[in-house]
Design a protein around this motif. Sequence first.
Motif, PDB file in Angstrom:
ATOM      1  N   CYS A  11     -23.685  78.140 113.820  1.00  5.59           N
ATOM      2  CA  CYS A  11     -24.196  76.772 113.621  1.00  5.59           C
ATOM      3  C   CYS A  11     -25.004  76.688 112.336  1.00  5.59           C
ATOM      4  CB  CYS A  11     -25.082  76.376 114.802  1.00  5.59           C
ATOM      5  SG  CYS A  11     -24.224  76.319 116.364  1.00  5.59           S
ATOM      6  N   THR A  18     -25.939  77.913 125.885  1.00  7.28           N
ATOM      7  CA  THR A  18     -25.330  77.566 127.175  1.00  7.28           C
ATOM      8  C   THR A  18     -24.994  78.867 127.865  1.00  7.28           C
ATOM      9  OG1 THR A  18     -23.106  77.481 126.226  1.00  7.28           O
ATOM     10  CG2 THR A  18     -24.351  75.411 126.259  1.00  7.28           C
ATOM     11  N   THR A  23     -23.510  75.748 121.725  1.00  5.51           N
ATOM     12  CA  THR A  23     -22.940  74.605 121.019  1.00  5.51           C
ATOM     13  C   THR A  23     -23.810  74.294 119.830  1.00  5.51           C
ATOM     14  OG1 THR A  23     -24.180  73.030 122.364  1.00  5.51           O
ATOM     15  CG2 THR A  23     -21.970  73.631 123.136  1.00  5.51           C
ATOM     16  N   CYS A  24     -23.176  73.651 118.844  1.00  7.50           N
ATOM     17  CA  CYS A  24     -23.881  73.319 117.609  1.00  7.50           C
ATOM     18  C   CYS A  24     -24.141  71.829 117.540  1.00  7.50           C
ATOM     19  CB  CYS A  24     -23.074  73.759 116.387  1.00  7.50           C
ATOM     20  SG  CYS A  24     -22.728  75.527 116.329  1.00  7.50           S
ATOM     21  N   SER A  25     -25.150  71.466 116.831  1.00  8.10           N
ATOM     22  CA  SER A  25     -25.457  70.062 116.569  1.00  8.10           C
ATOM     23  C   SER A  25     -26.096  69.962 115.194  1.00  8.10           C
ATOM     24  CB  SER A  25     -26.390  69.503 117.646  1.00  8.10           C
ATOM     25  OG  SER A  25     -27.618  70.217 117.664  1.00  8.10           O
ATOM     26  N   SER A  35     -16.705  71.869 114.851  1.00 10.66           N
ATOM     27  CA  SER A  35     -17.547  72.440 115.916  1.00 10.66           C
ATOM     28  C   SER A  35     -18.873  73.040 115.456  1.00 10.66           C
ATOM     29  CB  SER A  35     -16.790  73.534 116.694  1.00 10.66           C
ATOM     30  OG  SER A  35     -15.641  72.991 117.279  1.00 10.66           O
ATOM     31  N   TYR A  36     -18.981  73.412 114.153  1.00 15.37           N
ATOM     32  CA  TYR A  36     -20.214  74.080 113.733  1.00 15.37           C
ATOM     33  C   TYR A  36     -20.703  73.628 112.363  1.00 15.37           C
ATOM     34  CZ  TYR A  36     -17.044  77.044 111.012  1.00 15.37           C
ATOM     35  OH  TYR A  36     -16.095  77.499 110.159  1.00 15.37           O
TER      36      TYR A  36
END
Length: 455
Positions: A11, A18, A23-25, A35-36
């Motif tokens: 990320c 998780t 997960t990336c944001s 996704s990253y």
Amino acid sequence: MSRKPHKRNRCQHKCNNTPGNYTCSCKDGWHLVDSYKCVKIEVVDHRIKKVAIVAIIATCVGLGVLLAATWWLYKVIRRRIKHKREEFFRRNGGLLLRQQVSSSQGTVETIKLFTTKELEKATDRYNVDRIVGQGGQGTVYKGMLTGGRIVAVKKSRIEDESKLKHFINEVVILSQINHRNIVKLHGCCLQTEIPLPVYEFIPNGTLMQYIHEENEFFSLTWNVRLHVATEVAGALYYLHCVASNPIYHRDIKSTNILLDDKYRAKVADFGISKSISIDQTHLTTRVQGTVGYLDPEYFQSSQFTDKSDVYSFGVVLVELLTGHKPILAARLDDEARSLATLFLSAMEENRLLDIIDSRISNEGKKEEMIAFANIAYRCLNLNGRRRPTMKQVVVALESIRNAHESPCAQQNYEEVEYGKHELHTPWESDFTSSSVSSTVYHSLSVDIQPLMKNQ
């Protein structure tokens, strides 16, 4: 038990753990991709706009190419259609027609050339419901032109070049004619594979139908038969003597005589007619016509004269008088033969009443039918020179008709007599007597023996 090494997350901004994964944001103002990865929203919008612009340009170019191709194809098809129509126009005799019209020195009226669209619209694209007649020569459709005029459009079956010549000939002939008892040609269309003549619409069919078929709406009375015979004779007299150049019809028969809305006769079908110079006395042609109506002299010599039309008209007179067809069916006690032969034999054997149509035998006076039969007999003379002219026939028929319609003339009507020898002599001169009864008597009687005994 040893643990697996922890893999570093990929990320770019924020990682959210998780169970067993992450997960990336992205931070505010950024957009997650793949996704990253994080990309500023302005960059994404720019890329979207760029893609949209490229798509729009590609679409416009594609539409432009499609429109250009469609326009090119349209022009090609139009050129081909135009070329095809010009080819049809030439093949259908348009050039020859123009030449004949221009060489007519003003005797030919302007011929309207209809377009294919006009006639398709007039006939509802040649709807089967518009068919008013069919035969070996083609199909006739009832149509309505833009101005409301009712017309008949004829789709002929043209199998060879000779039929095209017949079509051209009919157009040229009819364009020279203006007579109330001859069908009028309004124009034609030469842009189709089959040329389409356009006539005035004659609603009540052919004379043949009324003679040989029962009709509950209209009865062919003796009075109507007299009128029809006189009108057809007048039309033939016009063709032979009044038209700018004499015209031989060459196919007079009951199927070529139409009846209009008031049951007036209209002579039709001029496909094999011929216009001749005034100094010509005959035509030498390949024998054409209809069996049963053909002049035997023409059949033997191939020389057609005005008296050949007179012979054919004589057969029509016999049809009107007897109700029989021109070619009789074979009987057990007799061989098949022509109506003309039967009629001539009946006249020579004083058996006229035996062959008169039962539908009129009690309508007209005996003297009228005898006079009518005498005219037919003279028209059917095997020697063409001894046949009457159409002018003489018109005068004789008008005399009979006037006598039929005038009570005063009927009172003085003398019994018409004839002798076999006299019937084979030529008619002397045109009738000049002003008296109806004396005119008929002078033209149709002799002093040898009566056609029928007094009863």
